[in-house]
Design an enzyme around this catalytic site. Sequence first.
Site, PDB file in Angstrom:
ATOM      1  N   CYS B  78      63.085  56.927  61.815  1.00  0.00           N
ATOM      2  CA  CYS B  78      61.728  57.208  62.318  1.00  0.00           C
ATOM      3  C   CYS B  78      60.730  56.178  61.801  1.00  0.00           C
ATOM      4  O   CYS B  78      60.608  55.966  60.594  1.00  0.00           O
ATOM      5  CB  CYS B  78      61.277  58.595  61.898  1.00  0.00           C
ATOM      6  SG  CYS B  78      59.523  58.859  62.174  1.00  0.00           S
ATOM      7  N   VAL B  79      59.987  55.577  62.700  1.00  0.00           N
ATOM      8  CA  VAL B  79      59.058  54.505  62.329  1.00  0.00           C
ATOM      9  C   VAL B  79      57.956  54.987  61.390  1.00  0.00           C
ATOM     10  O   VAL B  79      57.654  54.328  60.384  1.00  0.00           O
ATOM     11  CB  VAL B  79      58.479  53.790  63.578  1.00  0.00           C
ATOM     12  CG1 VAL B  79      57.675  54.721  64.466  1.00  0.00           C
ATOM     13  CG2 VAL B  79      57.608  52.601  63.174  1.00  0.00           C
TER      14      VAL B  79
END
Lengths: 133, 130
Positions: B78-79
């Site tokens: 997840c960024v």
Amino acid sequence: MTDEMMEEGGAPGGVVKKFLYVNRKAPYGTIYALESLEVVLISAAFEQDVSLAFLDDGVYQIVKGQDTKSVGVKNFSPTYRALEGYDVEKLYVEKESLEARGLTEEDLIVPVQVISTEEIADLMESHDVILSF
Amino acid sequence: MKFGILVNEGPYTHEASDTAYQFTKAALEKGHEIVRVFFYHDGVNNGTRLTTPPQDERNIVKRWGELADQHKLDMVVCVAAAQRRGIVDTDEAKRHGKDADNIAPGFHISGLGQLIDAGIKADRLVVFGD
């Protein structure tokens, strides 16, 4: 909340599933509650059918009058009030968890449905995807 | 069956990543499909190639990478969670003016939408964490 929300959106392939977010942890002390809320907002942007359940110390996430100044972290509780704007309106709180902590519905910042442990089980049964944070 | 896998804890501190790995491996061996493995919260720390455990210990990061390579697994970090914890790929490093990247082979950085997408596409989304 984040840039990616602006870039993404719409139900992929037109599929709408029932997502239930189970929030079990206190809002501060760990990052779970804040990052759970970020997923909730994204799933709303994907036009999914979203519900939230608050159990155990998770009920503290939506308690009124949160003041985080002394611990130096952001008070993100106003975001729960903004959920309505994302069509996230199904919020459930476990009755037993509230009572064990001496809380009532009046102590909460958002309108919720207070349901029993047994009803929480039925709620979980009726959902396609359950994310527990 | 199609499974989506969510890993919410970092390697070594917590067993969640080990269990997720064993589950994913077993599911693949039984002929099931893994739609995606998504790393969130401290789970993003499974995706740094700078991890260097003692030689007589399992290398969790490398092990995930090998599994991904064998089965063409889609492993997404997840960024937003990665930015908080300092996990960056070349693009992210450039965008934020960092002097290096550290994403491990087999992993790539993308948005939370990939988690929702896995929930939609999978018959079961299995969450590994506390």
